[in-house]
Enzyme design. Structure first.
Site, PDB file in Angstrom:
ATOM      1  CG  ASP A   6      -0.331  -0.032   2.529  1.00 32.36           C
ATOM      2  OD1 ASP A   6       0.911  -0.133   2.592  1.00 32.36           O
ATOM      3  OD2 ASP A   6      -1.058   0.015   3.543  1.00 32.36           O
ATOM      4  CB  SER A   7       4.557   1.715  -0.058  1.00 31.18           C
ATOM      5  OG  SER A   7       4.775   0.541  -0.833  1.00 31.18           O
ATOM      6  CG  ASP A  15       0.473  -4.132   2.039  1.00 27.75           C
ATOM      7  OD1 ASP A  15       0.593  -5.012   2.909  1.00 27.75           O
ATOM      8  OD2 ASP A  15       1.300  -3.212   1.895  1.00 27.75           O
ATOM      9  CE  LYS A  73       3.030  -5.953   3.796  1.00 31.25           C
ATOM     10  NZ  LYS A  73       2.609  -4.896   4.772  1.00 31.25           N
ATOM     11  CD  GLU A  80       0.927  -1.603   7.775  1.00 31.27           C
ATOM     12  OE1 GLU A  80       0.694  -0.833   8.723  1.00 31.27           O
ATOM     13  OE2 GLU A  80       1.317  -1.210   6.657  1.00 31.27           O
ATOM     14  CD  GLU A 102       8.221  -0.293   7.449  1.00 32.10           C
ATOM     15  OE1 GLU A 102       8.444   0.837   6.966  1.00 32.10           O
ATOM     16  OE2 GLU A 102       7.199  -0.946   7.206  1.00 32.10           O
TER      17      GLU A 102
END
Length: 277
Positions: A49-50, A88, A118, A120, A187
């Protein structure tokens, strides 16, 4: 007659088996062309999602939508044949409940053709990860600096730089592993903590700003290509594509203004018709 041998895509069990062995090589990609270039060399491609910041100029990842992730995820899958592709789940698509997370994960898998999603978060997401994995969707976890939580964290800050913070992050790592995640992105974590986590859990840790002690590494492709104006401290630039693009654009502009482009070799000529001189 020659036949084209179909390349076998790397699987989740193969990534999991890399624990403590050959490092997992990972990069992000958001479109088919870059995915095609990196596919022969990496084990895992993350459609992160970056992309909200890299592709759309957003200040954070929080504005990224499920439709955006599916569109870019589909492109990356179409551009690859070897790497395992993970997409993501954007902010707001999995936190409400395990059922909502599963429903959105199913949509990602069906509409992109990717292998895994993925999420978070650590211990607070263990129930959700278990629910989704138990229903047949592989999950990659993400702990430490979690960009979707920067409002709570107060910005993009490295984690675990004081020992008092270690216990909670270690618990996050254990929780996602026990819940069934096949790997975990670690991260922005201090090196001694990343090393401890890597030794403590049975699934591969994939570091980004978390030291070489991890079982693999991931970087944002645009960062390592020199396309980001202010890459993070942990990035090594393997190319200077930003300067190359600017130089090419400058040369193109000069040629157009001087009418040096297009030249005869770039121009279509009339076809000769029978009987014409």
């Amino acid at each position: 007659m020659s036949t084209h041998a179909k390349v076998k895509r790397i699987t989740v069990p193969e990534i999991r088996a890399r624990k403590g062995a050959q490092p997992v090589v990972s990069l992000t990609s958001y479109h088919a062309h870059t995915a095609r270039y990196i596919d022969p060399y990496v084990d895992l491609i993350l459609v992160g999602d970056s992309l909200g910041m890299v592709m759309y100029g957003m200040e954070t990842t929080l504005g990224v939508t499920l439709d955006m992730m599916i569109a870019h995820g589909s492109a990356v899958v179409r551009g690859t044949e070897r790497a395992l592709v993970v997409v993501d789940m954007p902010f707001g698509t999995y936190e409400e409940s395990p059922e909502v997370a599963f429903r959105n994960a199913v949509r990602i898998i069906k509409e992109t053709g990717c292998t895994a999603v993925k999420m978070e978060g650590g211990a607070r997401l263990a129930e959700t990860i278990r629910y989704v994995v138990d229903r047949g969707i592989p999950v990659m976890a993400h702990i430490g600096l979690t960009p979707q939580s920067i409002q709570v964290m107060g910005g993009f800050k490295a984690q675990g730089r004081v020992k008092e913070d270690w216990a909670a992050i270690e618990e996050d790592a254990r929780a996602v592993a026990e819940a069934g995640a096949f790997s975990v992105v670690v991260e922005g974590v201090a090196e001694p903590l990343a090393e401890r986590i890597t030794k403590q859990i049975p699934i591969p840790t994939v570091g980004i700003g978390a030291s070489p002690a991890c079982d693999g590494q991931i970087l944002v492709l645009e960062d390592m290509l020199g396309l980001s104006p202010k890459p993070p401290k942990f990035v090594k630039e393997y190319a200077t594509m930003g300067a190359a693009i600017a130089g090419a654009a400058e040369a193109y502009a000069e040629d157009v203004r001087a009418r040096a482009f297009p030249g005869p070799e770039h121009t279509y000529k009339m076809k000769k018709v029978d009987g014409e001189a």
